[in-house]
Write an enzyme that holds these catalytic residues in place. Structure first.
Site, mmCIF file in Angstrom:
data_model
loop_
_atom_site.group_PDB
_atom_site.id
_atom_site.type_symbol
_atom_site.label_atom_id
_atom_site.label_comp_id
_atom_site.label_asym_id
_atom_site.label_seq_id
_atom_site.Cartn_x
_atom_site.Cartn_y
_atom_site.Cartn_z
ATOM 1 C CD1 TRP A 100 22.532 1.270 2.536
ATOM 2 C CD2 TRP A 100 22.208 2.922 4.023
ATOM 3 N NE1 TRP A 100 21.996 0.717 3.674
ATOM 4 C CE2 TRP A 100 21.792 1.700 4.615
ATOM 5 C CE3 TRP A 100 22.098 4.089 4.767
ATOM 6 C CZ2 TRP A 100 21.280 1.625 5.901
ATOM 7 C CZ3 TRP A 100 21.596 4.010 6.052
ATOM 8 C CH2 TRP A 100 21.192 2.802 6.614
ATOM 9 C CG ASP B 245 26.885 7.067 5.949
ATOM 10 O OD1 ASP B 245 27.432 6.536 6.930
ATOM 11 O OD2 ASP B 245 25.838 6.627 5.437
ATOM 12 C CE LYS C 133 27.951 -1.418 8.094
ATOM 13 N NZ LYS C 133 27.024 -0.418 8.632
#
Length: 398
Positions: free
Chosen positions: A130, A212, A247
């Site tokens: 990311w 993560d 999300k």
């Protein structure tokens, strides 16, 4: 005082969003933005969230501060979702969790904690990872190094090279960042055998894993997506987890996440957690309440929790169905390239295998906005635009 300052380039993905917004082509498609969208191109508010908010309006009695760690009743929600209710780590009190402003806030606190307390620790991240990982840890003074990960030829994981690099080049006390599931940006995940080998390596090299977990539930299921994390958490002495609720609850702008520390003993976990509290206090002082209250309300109400789980399943199924449809449409459009690997990837993102030249051609000639790396957001595809997208890609690929 500011005359010597020069403007710096912004985040290229944010620039892509702006370029799409300014495009007047009615057929334009935004596959850059990293948020879930429904078939109408909207990021919907989940029904479970709407009902939880209605409950909150009627029952909330204060807007006072939560405290450095957020609401104490929120910690078990974080832990149960990540590790499962039967986790030995939870039973032994070896985990402590705090609410944070999104998963990004969790990573920033982790970066500050590592920088201040783990002398000389370097952060190892996947190539690619990311885009914000490097910025977050560099800003805290932590050196970031990449390990091999994505194989552009096989569209899989370069696992042997990854292990060889970590075996040869890591030093004791280094931090190893891993994506729990739905790898951003590639969509190519580690399997359980990979997690088993990495757990052995972590213990052998005395590394600190930092997981993560931003997309739980968007891969194969809420439980299934955490299989690797849970395997490692039960078998290593120390571990950090940064997770996001943005999300899977669709509460992006409400900025809700968590940071958890796992230690060898309950006392060590409490000691580390107290230092994490200092990092939070020096950063944003205290987290916002709204998102965490929403999540807590949903997760402690059986009916709302069941509704939420159904909605997560619907989002996941839609994304996986779009992958299958895109592969079929690309093949039917006569594209010379085999795109079948897209169906095997997981989560919202896909490394499409498109070159920089092809990506720029799609942008300039067809108003299709994909990151320069070829990474595209599957959730930006819809039944209305998939034919145009497939035909355009086939023309560019040849």
């Amino acid at each position: 005082m500011f005359k010597h300052l020069k403007a710096v380039p912004g985040d290229p993905l944010l620039a892509l969003i702006v370029a799409h917004q300014q495009d007047t082509n009615p057929k334009k498609i935004d596959l850059g933005v990293g948020v879930y969208k429904n078939d109408s191109g909207q990021t919907p508010i989940l029904e479970s969230v709407k009902k939880a908010e209605a409950f909150m309006v009627e029952n909330e009695i204060t807007k006072s501060y939560l405290g450095v760690y957020g609401a104490p009743e929120f910690s078990p929600i974080i832990q149960d979702l990540l590790l499962g209710k039967d986790s030995n780590v939870i039973k032994q009190g070896r985990i402590q969790s705090t609410q944070t402003p999104g998963g990004t806030g969790a990573l920033k606190v982790a970066a500050d904690f590592i920088s201040a307390n783990l002398d000389g620790a370097r952060l190892w991240v996947s190539d690619p990872t990311w885009g914000n990982h490097q910025s977050i840890f560099n800003s805290a003074g932590v050196e970031v190094i990449a390990y091999p990960y994505y194989d552009a030829v096989t569209n899989g994981v370069r696992f042997e090279e990854m292990m060889a690099t970590l075996e040869a080049e890591t030093t004791e006390g280094d931090v190893l960042l891993l994506h729990a599931c739905c790898h951003n940006p590639t969509g190519v995940d580690l399997n359980l055998e990979h997690w088993e080998a990495l757990t052995e390596l972590v213990n052998k090299r005395n590394l600190l894993p930092l997981i993560d977990a931003a997309y739980q539930g968007f891969g194969d299921g809420l439980e299934e997506d955490m299989a690797g994390l849970r395997y490692m958490a039960e078998r290593v002495p120390s571990l950090l987890v940064a997770n996001s609720f943005s999300k899977n609850f669709g509460i992006y702008r409400d900025r809700c996440g968590g940071l958890s520390v796992i230690a060898e003993t309950a006392e060590e976990a409490k000691n580390a957690f107290s230092i994490i509290g200092q990092a939070i206090r020096a950063n944003y002082s205290m987290p916002p309440a709204h998102g965490a209250t929403l999540v807590h309300t949903i997760m402690t109400d059986p009916d709302l929790k069941a509704l939420w789980e159904t909605e997560v399943t619907q989002m996941r199924d839609r994304i996986n169905d779009l992958r299958s449809k895109l592969v079929q449409k690309l093949a039917a459009s006569g594209a010379s390239k085999d795109f079948s690997f897209i169906e095997q990837q997981r989560g919202m993102f896909s490394y499409s295998g498109l070159s920089l030249e092809q990506v720029r051609q799609l942008r300039s000639e067809y108003s299709i906005y994909i990151a320069d790396s070829g990474r595209m957001s599957i959730a930006g595809i819809s039944d209305q635009n998939i034919d145009y997208l497939s035909e355009s890609i086939a023309k560019v690929v040849g």
